[in-house]
Write an enzyme that holds these catalytic residues in place. Structure first.
Site, PDB file in Angstrom:
ATOM      1  N   LYS A   1       0.830  -1.205   0.000  1.00 12.18           N
ATOM      2  CA  LYS A   1       0.000   0.000   0.000  1.00 12.18           C
ATOM      3  C   LYS A   1       0.867   1.259   0.000  1.00 12.18           C
ATOM      4  O   LYS A   1       0.652   2.193  -0.770  1.00 12.18           O
ATOM      5  CB  LYS A   1      -0.945   0.008   1.201  1.00 12.18           C
ATOM      6  CG  LYS A   1      -1.793   1.281   1.268  1.00 12.18           C
ATOM      7  CD  LYS A   1      -2.663   1.327   2.501  1.00 12.18           C
ATOM      8  CE  LYS A   1      -3.927   0.561   2.288  1.00 12.18           C
ATOM      9  NZ  LYS A   1      -4.932   0.825   3.354  1.00 12.18           N
TER      10      LYS A   1
ATOM     11  N   GLU B   1      -7.356  -9.487  12.980  1.00 13.78           N
ATOM     12  CA  GLU B   1      -6.773  -8.167  12.812  1.00 13.78           C
ATOM     13  C   GLU B   1      -7.851  -7.100  12.840  1.00 13.78           C
ATOM     14  O   GLU B   1      -7.624  -5.979  13.296  1.00 13.78           O
ATOM     15  CB  GLU B   1      -5.980  -8.087  11.504  1.00 13.78           C
ATOM     16  CG  GLU B   1      -5.154  -6.809  11.366  1.00 13.78           C
ATOM     17  CD  GLU B   1      -4.137  -6.883  10.249  1.00 13.78           C
ATOM     18  OE1 GLU B   1      -3.057  -7.465  10.463  1.00 13.78           O
ATOM     19  OE2 GLU B   1      -4.431  -6.361   9.153  1.00 13.78           O
TER      20      GLU B   1
ATOM     21  N   GLU C   1       9.315  -5.865   4.735  1.00 11.25           N
ATOM     22  CA  GLU C   1       9.496  -7.232   4.243  1.00 11.25           C
ATOM     23  C   GLU C   1       9.305  -7.291   2.723  1.00 11.25           C
ATOM     24  O   GLU C   1      10.068  -7.941   2.005  1.00 11.25           O
ATOM     25  CB  GLU C   1       8.500  -8.182   4.915  1.00 11.25           C
ATOM     26  CG  GLU C   1       8.617  -8.262   6.419  1.00 11.25           C
ATOM     27  CD  GLU C   1       7.601  -7.372   7.113  1.00 11.25           C
ATOM     28  OE1 GLU C   1       7.094  -7.778   8.172  1.00 11.25           O
ATOM     29  OE2 GLU C   1       7.315  -6.261   6.594  1.00 11.25           O
TER      30      GLU C   1
ATOM     31  N   LYS D   1       6.070  -3.694  14.185  1.00 11.06           N
ATOM     32  CA  LYS D   1       6.934  -3.146  13.138  1.00 11.06           C
ATOM     33  C   LYS D   1       7.917  -2.134  13.724  1.00 11.06           C
ATOM     34  O   LYS D   1       9.104  -2.122  13.373  1.00 11.06           O
ATOM     35  CB  LYS D   1       6.088  -2.470  12.061  1.00 11.06           C
ATOM     36  CG  LYS D   1       5.256  -3.401  11.202  1.00 11.06           C
ATOM     37  CD  LYS D   1       4.482  -2.606  10.172  1.00 11.06           C
ATOM     38  CE  LYS D   1       3.601  -3.477   9.302  1.00 11.06           C
ATOM     39  NZ  LYS D   1       2.827  -2.668   8.336  1.00 11.06           N
TER      40      LYS D   1
ATOM     41  N   GLY E   1      -5.598  -3.789   3.672  1.00 12.23           N
ATOM     42  CA  GLY E   1      -4.940  -4.947   3.086  1.00 12.23           C
ATOM     43  C   GLY E   1      -5.770  -6.211   3.153  1.00 12.23           C
ATOM     44  O   GLY E   1      -5.862  -6.961   2.170  1.00 12.23           O
ATOM     45  N   ARG E   2      -6.403  -6.472   4.297  1.00 11.77           N
ATOM     46  CA  ARG E   2      -7.157  -7.708   4.446  1.00 11.77           C
ATOM     47  C   ARG E   2      -8.486  -7.670   3.697  1.00 11.77           C
ATOM     48  O   ARG E   2      -9.195  -8.678   3.641  1.00 11.77           O
ATOM     49  CB  ARG E   2      -7.377  -8.002   5.932  1.00 11.77           C
ATOM     50  CG  ARG E   2      -8.071  -6.893   6.704  1.00 11.77           C
ATOM     51  CD  ARG E   2      -7.894  -7.099   8.209  1.00 11.77           C
ATOM     52  NE  ARG E   2      -8.465  -6.030   9.025  1.00 11.77           N
ATOM     53  CZ  ARG E   2      -7.855  -4.882   9.287  1.00 11.77           C
ATOM     54  NH1 ARG E   2      -6.674  -4.621   8.766  1.00 11.77           N
ATOM     55  NH2 ARG E   2      -8.429  -3.979  10.072  1.00 11.77           N
TER      56      ARG E   2
ATOM     57  N   HIS F   1      -8.161 -36.108  12.041  1.00 11.74           N
ATOM     58  CA  HIS F   1      -7.126 -36.970  12.615  1.00 11.74           C
ATOM     59  C   HIS F   1      -6.081 -36.161  13.376  1.00 11.74           C
ATOM     60  O   HIS F   1      -5.020 -36.683  13.696  1.00 11.74           O
ATOM     61  CB  HIS F   1      -6.470 -37.789  11.503  1.00 11.74           C
ATOM     62  CG  HIS F   1      -7.430 -38.702  10.805  1.00 11.74           C
ATOM     63  ND1 HIS F   1      -7.633 -40.003  11.194  1.00 11.74           N
ATOM     64  CD2 HIS F   1      -8.271 -38.482   9.769  1.00 11.74           C
ATOM     65  CE1 HIS F   1      -8.549 -40.558  10.418  1.00 11.74           C
ATOM     66  NE2 HIS F   1      -8.952 -39.656   9.536  1.00 11.74           N
TER      67      HIS F   1
END
Length: 511
Positions: A187, A332, A193, A485, A246-247, A363
């Site tokens: 953004k 978030e 990262e 961050k 973002g999400r 399982h």
């Protein structure tokens, strides 16, 4: 304005009344299935096994009214400020063509620019897409490509998020530098990262013989000037609005990998499905509004019932990333400690979302769900039509297992029934006893295609928004992410004082 305190009191009273109820008896009540089952845009929702009744639904509707749900929903679609801590709207619905206001026209222009680039890249010989982002810039595209990409005829897609170089190294090994486009999604175009991985990807292109690595880069960002300054060609920069979190961003150019892999028509169908769910959410009254009810039931479980987790299990391999996607969307968004006006919360604001893929999860974790001390809602997501052409009874077994798990969580097994299966051994019978009365919900898709996936993901977005509205919190900021961050940056720059434990670990790690 209606009294929210009184609405919470009514909810607490409804919960106290139901606390000793037998869920099996509730489920068997006449008319319950019709009242708590819904069909919207190719998705069937069965909430009948949740620990609610008509009184609880009425109390939740009362809280929605007191919390100003109708006004908040209208503000979301109008592009008004619904993110007060950052002073802006949340325009992800506009990115897919819903809502009103100036954000809608800008999103349409951005979408047209994206379509032009998609058609160009799909015809220029590109064979690989190396998509670099993090958080929603990676989780959303990864889910889309994993769910729908097998049928695509465009470039193969590799998605890299982790700053661990192993992730980039492995992804790059599956690509040919000469025919790879690197998509950088950030953004701000400063995400540490992402930009570190992007720089390393440029080095990889150069080592692979690409004379002008930046000529093979596409930037997706809300800061196009920064992308151009970084060296991305102007016609390879795809903007999206600062007000798209973002999400919530896969509907924008962040969803580029799906369009490149499968073509524009598939991406357009994804948006169509989401818009159809938007229409339902925006126009249907609360009592019959499926995302609104689901969000209210989440509040009922966590904020009223004190149930701290919600398990989501997709009984379809194509949806294996759904739980991971929902972890970010829900936790978030709603993992907050204060209200939107800064007042401390006195109730839980969001459950821990977790899950897996059926039947693998049966399982691994279902032992705890059936017999462990933690009781919390479980959600099953399945698809009627198989996503494969393999014969035999693969799909019948898959669906049978899915439906059986919900039935078993509800029914359980009494000690007497277990004793009959244990040859009179009381200890063994105790181990084989299941308490039952454990709540679950099921979402059954007619098929998994771009349209139904769009509707499903929009459902989860609106569900999350509804829960936030009832709780009075802001689901569109994420200051908790920012603190981590800041600390990481301080560690990299040196000079900051850390606690003794962290300082010792830094020395041992060579930082």
């Amino acid at each position: 304005m209606p009294d929210t305190a009184a609405a919470w009191h009514q909810l607490d009273a409804a919960h106290a009344r139901l606390s000793g109820a037998d869920l099996k008896e509730l489920v068997a009540a006449p008319g319950r299935l019709d009242a708590l089952s819904f069909d919207v845009e190719g998705l069937h929702y069965d909430f009948a096994k949740l620990a609610v009744d008509a009184g609880a639904v009425e109390a939740l509707a009362g809280l929605a009214s007191a919390a100003g749900f109708d006004a908040a929903r209208a503000a979301l679609f109008a592009g008004a400020v619904v993110n007060p801590s950052e002073g802006r709207g949340a325009t992800h619905v506009h990115a897919r063509g819903s809502g009103s206001g100036p954000a809608l026209a800008q999103a349409a222009a951005d979408r047209e620019a994206m379509r032009t680039l998609v058609e160009r890249v799909r015809g220029d010989g590109t064979r690989h897409i190396l998509h670099i982002g993090i958080g929603g810039s990676a989780l959303g595209p990864a889910l889309l490509v994993d769910a729908l990409g097998a049928g695509g005829d465009g470039p193969a897609v590799e998605i890299v998020a982790n700053i661990d170089g192993v992730a980039l190294e492995r992804a790059a090994a599956r690509c040919d530098p000469a025919t790879t486009r690197v998509v950088v999604v950030s953004k701000t175009f400063t995400t540490q990262e992402t930009m570190t991985n992007a720089a390393s990807a440029l080095d990889w292109l150069a080592r692979g013989g690409v004379a002008e690595p930046r000529a093979q880069v596409i930037a997706v960002t809300a800061a196009p000037d920064r992308a151009r300054a970084w060296g991305v060609a102007a016609d390879a920069v795809l903007p999206f609005a600062e007000s798209v979190g973002g999400r919530y961003s896969l509907w924008s150019a962040v969803g580029l990998p799906l369009a490149l892999r499968c073509g524009w028509d598939v991406f357009a169908a994804l948006l169509d499905g989401a818009r159809a769910m938007d229409t339902h959410f925006e126009g249907v009254p609360f009592a019959a509004n499926v995302p609104a009810l689901a969000g209210a039931f989440d509040v009922w479980a966590s904020a009223v019932g004190g149930q701290a987790t919600r398990g989501v299990f997709a009984y379809d391999e194509r949806l294996r990333l759904l739980a991971s996607f929902l972890q970010q969307l829900e936790m978030e968004s709603n993992g907050k400690r204060v209200t939107a006006t800064g007042e401390p919360m006195t109730r839980a604001t969001g459950a821990v979302t977790w899950g897996g893929t059926g039947t693998d999860a049966q399982h691994a974790v279902f032992q705890l769900l059936h017999q462990g001390p933690t009781v919390a809602p479980v959600e099953f997501v399945a698809v009627r039509e198989p996503g494969h052409a393999i014969g035999g009874d693969h799909h019948a077994q898959l669906l049978g297992n899915c439906l059986a798990q919900g039935a078993a969580l509800l029914r359980g097994r009494t000690f007497e029934e277990a004793l009959a299966k244990s040859g009179g051994d009381h200890a063994l019978a105790a181990a084989k006893t299941f308490p039952g009365n454990r709540p679950s919900a099921t979402i059954l898709l007619d098929r998994l295609d771009a349209r139904t996936l769009g509707a499903l993901l929009a459902f989860y977005e609106h569900r999350t928004f509804t829960a936030a509205t009832l709780l009075g919190i802001n689901p569109f900021d994420q200051w908790g992410v920012e603190l981590g961050k800041e600390m990481a940056n301080a560690m990299g720059e040196g000079g900051a004082a850390f606690d003794p434990s962290t300082a010792a670990l830094m020395r041992r790690a060579g930082l």
